[in-house]
Scaffold this active site. Sequence first.
Site, short mmCIF file in Angstrom:
data_model
loop_
_atom_site.label_atom_id
_atom_site.label_comp_id
_atom_site.label_asym_id
_atom_site.label_seq_id
_atom_site.Cartn_x
_atom_site.Cartn_y
_atom_site.Cartn_z
N LYS A 190 0.89 -1.18 0.00
CA LYS A 190 0.00 0.00 0.00
C LYS A 190 0.92 1.22 0.00
O LYS A 190 1.43 1.63 1.03
CB LYS A 190 -0.89 -0.02 1.25
CG LYS A 190 -2.23 0.66 1.12
CD LYS A 190 -2.18 2.12 0.74
CE LYS A 190 -1.92 3.04 1.91
NZ LYS A 190 -1.65 4.44 1.48
N GLU A 265 8.96 1.58 11.43
CA GLU A 265 10.05 2.55 11.23
C GLU A 265 9.43 3.93 11.19
O GLU A 265 8.75 4.27 10.22
CB GLU A 265 10.80 2.26 9.93
CG GLU A 265 11.71 1.07 10.07
CD GLU A 265 12.55 0.82 8.83
OE1 GLU A 265 13.11 -0.26 8.75
OE2 GLU A 265 12.61 1.70 7.96
N CYS A 299 13.90 10.53 7.33
CA CYS A 299 13.72 10.18 8.74
C CYS A 299 15.02 10.28 9.52
O CYS A 299 15.03 10.56 10.71
CB CYS A 299 13.17 8.77 8.85
SG CYS A 299 14.20 7.56 8.00
N GLU A 396 8.94 16.90 14.80
CA GLU A 396 9.56 16.54 13.52
C GLU A 396 8.96 17.44 12.43
O GLU A 396 7.79 17.33 12.10
CB GLU A 396 9.26 15.07 13.20
CG GLU A 396 10.01 14.60 11.96
CD GLU A 396 9.65 13.18 11.54
OE1 GLU A 396 8.46 12.82 11.58
OE2 GLU A 396 10.58 12.44 11.16
P1 NAD Z 1 2.27 8.69 7.30
O1 NAD Z 1 2.38 7.95 8.58
O2 NAD Z 1 1.29 9.79 7.21
O3 NAD Z 1 1.92 7.70 6.09
C1 NAD Z 1 2.70 6.57 5.82
C2 NAD Z 1 1.82 5.51 5.16
O4 NAD Z 1 0.86 5.07 6.12
C3 NAD Z 1 1.02 5.99 3.95
O5 NAD Z 1 1.00 4.97 2.97
C4 NAD Z 1 -0.37 6.21 4.53
O6 NAD Z 1 -1.39 6.08 3.58
C5 NAD Z 1 -0.43 5.09 5.55
N1 NAD Z 1 -1.41 5.27 6.62
C6 NAD Z 1 -1.87 6.42 7.15
N2 NAD Z 1 -2.78 6.16 8.11
C7 NAD Z 1 -2.90 4.81 8.18
C8 NAD Z 1 -3.68 3.93 8.96
N3 NAD Z 1 -4.55 4.37 9.88
N4 NAD Z 1 -3.54 2.60 8.77
C9 NAD Z 1 -2.68 2.12 7.86
N5 NAD Z 1 -1.91 2.91 7.07
C10 NAD Z 1 -2.02 4.24 7.24
O7 NAD Z 1 3.75 9.18 6.96
P2 NAD Z 1 4.21 10.12 5.77
O8 NAD Z 1 3.81 11.52 6.11
O9 NAD Z 1 3.78 9.52 4.49
O10 NAD Z 1 5.80 9.96 5.85
C11 NAD Z 1 6.64 10.75 6.63
C12 NAD Z 1 6.97 10.06 7.96
O11 NAD Z 1 7.66 8.83 7.71
C13 NAD Z 1 7.92 10.87 8.82
O12 NAD Z 1 7.49 10.84 10.14
C14 NAD Z 1 9.25 10.12 8.69
O13 NAD Z 1 10.16 10.29 9.75
C15 NAD Z 1 8.79 8.71 8.57
N6 NAD Z 1 9.83 7.87 7.98
C16 NAD Z 1 10.50 6.99 8.80
C17 NAD Z 1 11.54 6.21 8.29
C18 NAD Z 1 12.32 5.27 9.17
O14 NAD Z 1 13.03 4.44 8.63
N7 NAD Z 1 12.23 5.36 10.48
C19 NAD Z 1 11.86 6.31 6.93
C20 NAD Z 1 11.15 7.21 6.13
C21 NAD Z 1 10.12 7.97 6.67
#
Ligand code: NAD
Length: 502
Positions: A190, A265, A299, A396
Amino acid sequence: MSTLEQNIEKLHELLARFQKDGIKNRIAGEDREGAAGKFLNTSPVDKSVICEVAQGNSDDIDAAANAAADAFADWRDMPATERRKILIRVAEAIEARAEEIALCECWDTGQALKFMSKAALRGAENFRYFADQVVQARDGQHLKSPTLMNITTRVPIGPVGVITPWNTPFMLSTWKIAPALAAGCTVIHKPAEASPLTARLLVEIAEEAGLPKGVLNTVNGFGEEAGKALCEHPKIRAIAFVGESRTGSLITKQGADTLKRNHLELGGKNPVIVFNDADLDRALDAVIFMIYSINGERCTSSSRLLVQDTIKEAFEAKLVERVNKIRVGHPLDPATVIGPLVTEEHFNKVTSYFDIAKEDGATIAAGGTTVGDEGYFVRPTLFTNANNQMRIAREEIFGPVLTAIPFSTEEEALQIANDTPYGLTGYVWTNDLTRALRFTDRLEAGMIWVNSENVRHLPTPFGGVKASGIGRDGGDWSFEFYMEQKHIGFATGQHKITQLGK
Ligand code: NAD
């Protein structure tokens, strides 16, 4: 014609098919419309519509889960050497289409080509690396006891869900999907709703390279609809998730009824600590690279600069000079360092911190402004005279925005570094070896680099502590997640069995 113009021309050719057909879900090797309809995907470069995207819901997830469950036994039981060959072919096909992937990724996310051209190749490397582990992945141990020959073996856990964010989406998707496939799991991906293009390319590439139908399925859509349904589906055994910390806790809740195994992550507010005895020129290069590359939408970015008070003035002066020279521009221009932020919502979030910084009493030493109004562009930004209690130091921001905080002693630096809900990475700059050992031992982070920027090495464990995540990727840690450890004991003789009811 300039390189930028050539890249734009190539991009238009690549986008024509998406504009004509949109992006469909891919389930069991077939294109399917989304059961919830369609949504529009736009580019942050000029806010134009790229294409329509299938909006998946629980019906699509159910169809994909059935496809992944049907495909599982054959994929699991395929000889490891065969599976390895397919995964290597996927890596080769990614390399062959690296330019296409990079151009689409830049247009979809706003990331600069300078970094995205390498991201496609890193995606191929993820497939290659895990393909090479496939043959040993199931090996276990022999643990002989007095009456039994005990062996352990590992088996793939089953169909898994992979939920990815919009920052460097291709690289991050391959990082999860490659080890899952190598382990013998089937996958439902997804992708983030803001960046669906390269997820579509990945599933096409994988199928063309010989991945059997249903082994990798892609369901597009929104987190609270398709993502939630994936977490709740009983046939899905585990969820590998990359995204925000608050979404990570939703993933955990949504998976509770079906006892999902989750790998999370999550976010970070990572410190880079610069002591006065460090190689300050190299430290400056690394500080700049780790927050202003990849739009700061990373991240592992070092978004808090902890700088020793005795060098603060000189270090910050050089920093301001360099930050002001960083080039913001069209992501397909090879000279661009910072492209537009991914969406209007994210742009509004990042720019809101310009006012928050002022209200909190920090100084905007560089940037703090937007660029034009064609797309979601911001200047690289530096906040100085901050303290660790300010929102700009605690939250963040996830953009090209650095908060500098002074410290005087090692103890104070450690206290500030650890005073955060997050714990993904830390970067320490010092030439005092004993201090580096002492400091890294007490720094609360899953990954620490000393006198270095983040240099990823796939066999090492990747992951965070505290609100930055649960679980590790890389090397054998990935297989620990995607596989079940199984113990089997064989009696080696007629040992005494306690006889009841005799
Ligand atoms: P997000 O959490 O908003 O979305 C990530 C994914 O989760 C998307 O595909 C979204 O559609 C899905 N999602 C959202 N709500 C959901 C739910 N209730 N159930 C299941 N899936 C759901 O994150 P974002 O804004 O897309 O990405 C940025 C974030 O990702 C930042 O916080 C960043 O630090 C983090 N990140 C972490 C790492 C790591 O390795 N630790 C790497 C890259 C990004």
